[in-house]
Design a protein around this motif. Structure first.
Motif: not given
Length: 79
Positions: A17, A24, A35-36, A38-40
């Motif tokens: 991570r 990013l 955003g992070l 949700e993405r991870m």
């Protein structure tokens, strides 16, 4: 075998991570916690802890709801 309890431990998932966050940031210059997360696929609290760790290493600067790259060259005061 004796483990030093004072030594920081970083799981391999966290390491992945942290690396992804820095990637990013280098691509876009800034990231958002939501955003992070949700993405991870992790909680926002987890991401805030990750950002705090990276900030403590002067790799980024936290903002309200996210982070941006830390200034690599500090400004000199103008007199």
């Amino acid at each position: 075998m004796h483990l030093d309890s004072a030594a920081p431990r970083t799981s391999s998932r966290r390491t992945v991570r942290l690396s992804a966050i820095l990637d990013l940031l280098s691509e876009g210059g800034q990231v958002s916690v939501a955003g992070l997360a949700e993405r991870m696929g992790v909680s926002q609290a987890t991401l805030r802890r990750d950002l705090a760790l990276l900030e403590s290493q002067n790799l980024l600067a936290r903002t309200h709801g996210g982070a941006h790259l830390a200034d690599s060259s500090p400004e000199l005061p103008v007199h």
